[in-house]
Write a protein that holds these residues in place. Structure first.
Motif, PDB file in Angstrom:
ATOM      1  N   SER A  68      66.831  84.319  47.550  1.00 12.25           N
ATOM      2  CA  SER A  68      68.030  84.439  48.100  1.00 12.25           C
ATOM      3  C   SER A  68      67.957  85.423  49.417  1.00 12.25           C
ATOM      4  CB  SER A  68      69.043  84.965  47.464  1.00 12.25           C
ATOM      5  OG  SER A  68      70.266  85.222  47.960  1.00 12.25           O
ATOM      6  N   LYS A  70      64.927  86.013  51.195  1.00 12.33           N
ATOM      7  CA  LYS A  70      64.253  85.394  52.236  1.00 12.33           C
ATOM      8  C   LYS A  70      65.078  84.386  53.035  1.00 12.33           C
ATOM      9  CE  LYS A  70      59.681  86.017  49.976  1.00 12.33           C
ATOM     10  NZ  LYS A  70      58.422  85.397  49.269  1.00 12.33           N
ATOM     11  N   ARG A  71      65.677  83.805  52.231  1.00  9.08           N
ATOM     12  CA  ARG A  71      66.818  82.785  52.940  1.00  9.08           C
ATOM     13  C   ARG A  71      67.714  83.477  54.122  1.00  9.08           C
ATOM     14  NH1 ARG A  71      69.796  80.463  48.762  1.00  9.08           N
ATOM     15  NH2 ARG A  71      67.687  80.157  47.613  1.00  9.08           N
ATOM     16  N   GLU A  72      68.088  84.658  53.461  1.00  8.08           N
ATOM     17  CA  GLU A  72      69.032  85.446  54.381  1.00  8.08           C
ATOM     18  C   GLU A  72      68.420  86.081  55.429  1.00  8.08           C
ATOM     19  OE1 GLU A  72      72.349  89.204  54.060  1.00  8.08           O
ATOM     20  OE2 GLU A  72      71.360  88.686  52.249  1.00  8.08           O
ATOM     21  N   GLY A  74      65.912  84.640  56.878  1.00  5.56           N
ATOM     22  CA  GLY A  74      65.580  83.316  57.846  1.00  5.56           C
ATOM     23  C   GLY A  74      66.817  83.236  58.615  1.00  5.56           C
ATOM     24  N   LYS A  75      68.072  83.190  57.966  1.00  9.13           N
ATOM     25  CA  LYS A  75      69.442  83.031  58.686  1.00  9.13           C
ATOM     26  C   LYS A  75      69.656  84.061  59.771  1.00  9.13           C
ATOM     27  CE  LYS A  75      71.662  80.650  54.982  1.00  9.13           C
ATOM     28  NZ  LYS A  75      72.729  80.603  53.941  1.00  9.13           N
ATOM     29  N   LEU A  76      69.543  85.225  59.303  1.00 10.64           N
ATOM     30  CA  LEU A  76      69.589  86.440  60.342  1.00 10.64           C
ATOM     31  C   LEU A  76      68.429  86.581  61.426  1.00 10.64           C
ATOM     32  CD1 LEU A  76      70.270  89.331  57.883  1.00 10.64           C
ATOM     33  CD2 LEU A  76      71.994  88.128  59.478  1.00 10.64           C
ATOM     34  N   THR A  77      67.301  85.977  61.218  1.00  8.67           N
ATOM     35  CA  THR A  77      66.311  85.777  62.483  1.00  8.67           C
ATOM     36  C   THR A  77      66.804  84.585  63.278  1.00  8.67           C
ATOM     37  OG1 THR A  77      64.747  86.364  60.789  1.00  8.67           O
ATOM     38  CG2 THR A  77      64.165  85.267  62.818  1.00  8.67           C
ATOM     39  N   ASP A  78      67.290  83.579  62.843  1.00  9.05           N
ATOM     40  CA  ASP A  78      67.936  82.502  63.823  1.00  9.05           C
ATOM     41  C   ASP A  78      69.101  83.063  64.570  1.00  9.05           C
ATOM     42  OD1 ASP A  78      65.806  80.987  62.700  1.00  9.05           O
ATOM     43  OD2 ASP A  78      67.193  79.893  61.295  1.00  9.05           O
ATOM     44  N   GLU A  79      70.049  83.867  63.684  1.00 11.21           N
ATOM     45  CA  GLU A  79      71.081  84.363  64.761  1.00 11.21           C
ATOM     46  C   GLU A  79      70.816  85.173  65.537  1.00 11.21           C
ATOM     47  OE1 GLU A  79      75.427  86.567  63.636  1.00 11.21           O
ATOM     48  OE2 GLU A  79      73.720  86.082  62.153  1.00 11.21           O
ATOM     49  N   HIS A  82      69.190  83.326  68.564  1.00  5.54           N
ATOM     50  CA  HIS A  82      70.436  82.576  69.392  1.00  5.54           C
ATOM     51  C   HIS A  82      71.147  83.477  70.251  1.00  5.54           C
ATOM     52  CE1 HIS A  82      73.751  80.408  70.366  1.00  5.54           C
ATOM     53  NE2 HIS A  82      74.634  81.213  69.762  1.00  5.54           N
TER      54      HIS A  82
END
Length: 118
Positions: A68, A70-72, A74-79, A82
């Motif tokens: 979970s 690691k998924r977070e 990834g999302k924060l890195t993408d954000e 952006h």
């Protein structure tokens, strides 16, 4: 001395010798001690199994939490990527960044207003 255990009595009894009275007590003590040891061993094995089960559950829980997180990440890195792109695009057109008044040491509301488009 014992002969073939299944079919014969101990040799001392074959010869007609009497068993000592305390030997029954010793046998009873051995039986009780073995039973007590057996119960203690069962308890120990059960406790060990419970401990292993608990560790396995904790392992699985930590694995889920790790996945979970690691998924977070990834999302924060993408954000973050952006938002960095949005900031770069904004810096190109921001009038406040290109205004000479930005170098004034004491910012005044009227100085900032002069940099804004009308």
């Amino acid at each position: 001395m014992w002969s073939c255990r299944r079919f014969r009595e101990p040799m001392s009894q074959e010869r007609g010798e009497q068993e000592r009275p305390e030997s029954h007590e010793e046998d009873d003590r051995k039986v009780r001690r073995r039973e007590k040891n057996r119960v203690a061993a069962q308890r120990s094995r059960k406790k060990q199994t419970q401990k292993a089960d608990k560790l396995h559950e904790e392992y699985e829980s930590l694995e889920q939490e790790n996945t979970s997180l690691k998924r977070e990440i990834g999302k924060l890195t993408d954000e973050m990527k952006h938002l960095s792109e949005v900031l770069k695009d904004h810096e190109k057109i921001c009038p406040l960044l290109h205004c000479a008044m930005n170098f004034v040491t004491i910012p005044r509301p009227d100085a900032l207003a002069s940099c804004l488009p009308r």
